[in-house]
Scaffold this motif. Structure first.
Motif, PDB file in Angstrom:
ATOM      1  N   GLY A   1       0.805  -1.215   0.000  1.00  0.00           N
ATOM      2  CA  GLY A   1       0.000   0.000   0.000  1.00  0.00           C
ATOM      3  C   GLY A   1       0.837   1.264   0.000  1.00  0.00           C
ATOM      4  O   GLY A   1       0.493   2.259   0.645  1.00  0.00           O
ATOM      5  N   LEU A   2       1.943   1.243  -0.754  1.00  0.00           N
ATOM      6  CA  LEU A   2       2.863   2.372  -0.788  1.00  0.00           C
ATOM      7  C   LEU A   2       2.366   3.480  -1.703  1.00  0.00           C
ATOM      8  O   LEU A   2       1.528   3.241  -2.590  1.00  0.00           O
ATOM      9  CB  LEU A   2       4.249   1.903  -1.264  1.00  0.00           C
ATOM     10  N   ASP A   3       2.903   4.652  -1.505  1.00  0.00           N
ATOM     11  CA  ASP A   3       2.636   5.760  -2.420  1.00  0.00           C
ATOM     12  C   ASP A   3       3.250   5.429  -3.781  1.00  0.00           C
ATOM     13  O   ASP A   3       4.375   4.942  -3.864  1.00  0.00           O
ATOM     14  CB  ASP A   3       3.243   7.049  -1.865  1.00  0.00           C
ATOM     15  N   GLY A   4       2.503   5.693  -4.861  1.00  0.00           N
ATOM     16  CA  GLY A   4       2.962   5.273  -6.185  1.00  0.00           C
ATOM     17  C   GLY A   4       3.749   6.293  -6.970  1.00  0.00           C
ATOM     18  O   GLY A   4       4.071   6.047  -8.137  1.00  0.00           O
ATOM     19  N   THR A   5       4.099   7.424  -6.346  1.00  0.00           N
ATOM     20  CA  THR A   5       4.784   8.460  -7.126  1.00  0.00           C
ATOM     21  C   THR A   5       6.170   8.018  -7.591  1.00  0.00           C
ATOM     22  O   THR A   5       6.590   8.339  -8.702  1.00  0.00           O
ATOM     23  CB  THR A   5       4.907   9.761  -6.314  1.00  0.00           C
ATOM     24  N   GLY A   6       6.878   7.290  -6.750  1.00  0.00           N
ATOM     25  CA  GLY A   6       8.195   6.797  -7.167  1.00  0.00           C
ATOM     26  C   GLY A   6       8.084   5.875  -8.357  1.00  0.00           C
ATOM     27  O   GLY A   6       8.868   5.968  -9.317  1.00  0.00           O
ATOM     28  N   LEU A   7       7.102   4.976  -8.324  1.00  0.00           N
ATOM     29  CA  LEU A   7       6.853   4.082  -9.452  1.00  0.00           C
ATOM     30  C   LEU A   7       6.492   4.870 -10.696  1.00  0.00           C
ATOM     31  O   LEU A   7       6.906   4.537 -11.808  1.00  0.00           O
ATOM     32  CB  LEU A   7       5.733   3.102  -9.087  1.00  0.00           C
ATOM     33  N   GLY A   8       5.732   5.947 -10.515  1.00  0.00           N
ATOM     34  CA  GLY A   8       5.358   6.781 -11.654  1.00  0.00           C
ATOM     35  C   GLY A   8       6.548   7.422 -12.322  1.00  0.00           C
ATOM     36  O   GLY A   8       6.668   7.398 -13.557  1.00  0.00           O
TER      37      GLY A   8
END
Length: 208
Positions: free
Chosen positions: A81-88
């Protein structure tokens, strides 16, 4: 690993598309992403280590990492359930690399099928950047694009390659048309999606 890896990637992207379309639960999809990602990171390391170390060999094998790390990143992001900004933002980097691979496929290898395929993958990774990196509400559109690409860029090509007909002139011609039609659909759908978003955001006028 090449054809088998494409098949596994097709399954992972198919599941991810269903998740984006609201048809599959995130953590259950995350498990397969982690499984697929682990294979597509571990295997290329081994293949590169035992390869002839020629530049084009490594260039070809390195493409597997792009998918492997993407699936691992997606899997752990969803599962925890991590923040997805890094993946983005990682997806933006991969989309740029995919454009380079498309150019090399066209200029050096004169391979139109791979060129169109890399263009589609670059577009999909860029959509992931827009969705997760910039927070754009385009999950349904991304899900449709991912669903189509899971079949025409990964699943069917891997099966056709394993059956030995992928490089036949007839299949190449068909796949160029299939890819061109898919890209046309992505463009038309994006314009339509944007138009719907714009019109739906307009205030309702009253006769009063």
């Amino acid at each position: 690993m090449g054809d088998a890896g494409l098949l596994i990637s097709g399954a992972a992207l198919f599941l991810n598309s269903l998740m984006l379309l609201g048809k599959a639960e995130e953590k259950s999809v995350a498990v397969f992403n982690i499984f697929a990602g682990f294979l597509q990171v571990a295997v290329p390391f081994y293949l590169i280590a035992v390869s002839d170390q020629q530049n084009w060999t490594i260039y070809s094998l390195a493409t597997i990492f792009l998918f492997g790390f993407t699936y691992l990143y997606v899997g752990f992001t969803l599962f925890k359930g991590l923040d997805g900004t890094g993946l983005g933002w990682y997806s933006l980097w991969v989309s740029i690399i995919a454009v380079i691979y498309a150019v090399v496929s066209a200029v050096h290898f004169h391979d139109m099928v791979n060129t169109l395929t890399w263009i589609m993958w670059a577009f999909l990774w860029f959509l992931f950047f827009l969705s997760m990196g910039l927070g754009k509400k385009i999950d349904k559109y991304v899900g449709r694009v991912a669903f189509i690409q899971s079949w025409i860029t990964l699943t069917f090509p891997s099966l056709l390659s394993m059956t030995g007909v992928w490089k036949s002139p007839e299949v190449i011609t068909i796949w160029i048309w299939v890819s061109a039609l898919a890209i046309s659909y992505f463009i038309f759908s994006a314009i339509r999606f944007r138009f719907i978003k714009v019109t739906s955001s307009q205030p309702v006028l009253s006769d009063d």
